[in-house]
Write a protein that holds these residues in place. Sequence first.
Motif, PDB file in Angstrom:
ATOM      1  N   THR A 167      40.687 -63.295 -17.166  1.00 57.69           N
ATOM      2  CA  THR A 167      42.045 -63.540 -17.670  1.00 57.69           C
ATOM      3  C   THR A 167      42.897 -62.284 -17.651  1.00 57.69           C
ATOM      4  N   LEU A 168      42.288 -61.138 -17.501  1.00 59.72           N
ATOM      5  CA  LEU A 168      43.005 -59.865 -17.504  1.00 59.72           C
ATOM      6  C   LEU A 168      43.451 -59.536 -16.074  1.00 59.72           C
ATOM      7  N   SER A 169      44.731 -59.191 -15.925  1.00 58.23           N
ATOM      8  CA  SER A 169      45.254 -58.877 -14.589  1.00 58.23           C
ATOM      9  C   SER A 169      44.714 -57.532 -14.111  1.00 58.23           C
ATOM     10  N   GLY A 170      44.953 -57.248 -12.849  1.00 54.25           N
ATOM     11  CA  GLY A 170      44.522 -55.972 -12.292  1.00 54.25           C
ATOM     12  C   GLY A 170      45.197 -54.798 -12.961  1.00 54.25           C
ATOM     13  N   TRP A 171      46.503 -54.952 -13.270  1.00 57.15           N
ATOM     14  CA  TRP A 171      47.221 -53.884 -13.966  1.00 57.15           C
ATOM     15  C   TRP A 171      46.685 -53.684 -15.378  1.00 57.15           C
ATOM     16  N   GLY A 172      46.337 -54.787 -16.025  1.00 58.32           N
ATOM     17  CA  GLY A 172      45.757 -54.680 -17.366  1.00 58.32           C
ATOM     18  C   GLY A 172      44.424 -53.953 -17.347  1.00 58.32           C
ATOM     19  N   VAL A 174      41.308 -48.984 -18.335  1.00 57.29           N
ATOM     20  CA  VAL A 174      40.438 -47.935 -17.794  1.00 57.29           C
ATOM     21  C   VAL A 174      41.088 -46.567 -17.973  1.00 57.29           C
ATOM     22  N   ILE A 175      42.377 -46.472 -17.684  1.00 59.01           N
ATOM     23  CA  ILE A 175      43.072 -45.193 -17.862  1.00 59.01           C
ATOM     24  C   ILE A 175      43.047 -44.773 -19.316  1.00 59.01           C
ATOM     25  N   LEU A 176      43.305 -45.718 -20.225  1.00 57.26           N
ATOM     26  CA  LEU A 176      43.271 -45.397 -21.652  1.00 57.26           C
ATOM     27  C   LEU A 176      41.878 -44.913 -22.063  1.00 57.26           C
ATOM     28  N   LEU A 177      40.840 -45.565 -21.553  1.00 57.82           N
ATOM     29  CA  LEU A 177      39.472 -45.166 -21.908  1.00 57.82           C
ATOM     30  C   LEU A 177      39.097 -43.812 -21.316  1.00 57.82           C
TER      31      LEU A 177
END
Length: 126
Positions: free
Chosen positions: A35-40, A45-48
Amino acid sequence: MSFWDFLLWILWIYLVITCVWIFIWIFIDIFRDHTLSGWGKAGWVILLIVLPFLGAIIYLIARGRSMTERRMQETQAAAQANADYIRSVAAAPSPTAEIESAQRLLASGAISQSEFDALKAKALAS
């Protein structure tokens, strides 16, 4: 090195392994979520990567429930597939399959004609 230093090292090793394990599970969940888009996914990942501990806490708060629901659905699907497989393997063979098997045994010489007739009668009776 004293006993207390040893216990402190054990605690730190435990915390590092726990943190790594949590990050691995979060990354797995991010990429398994349809349900999560590629941008999401890229954003998480960037936040992590940029803020690992804060990102992990935010992810667990924001998506922890859906993470659990997805895991439960996967577990139920695996259990259902296992049950279907067991039913298919444990199903009683059809009389036709039993007669064919007995015919192969008769052709190979493993059983006699009278044994074949007994097996055939038993298969037809069931």
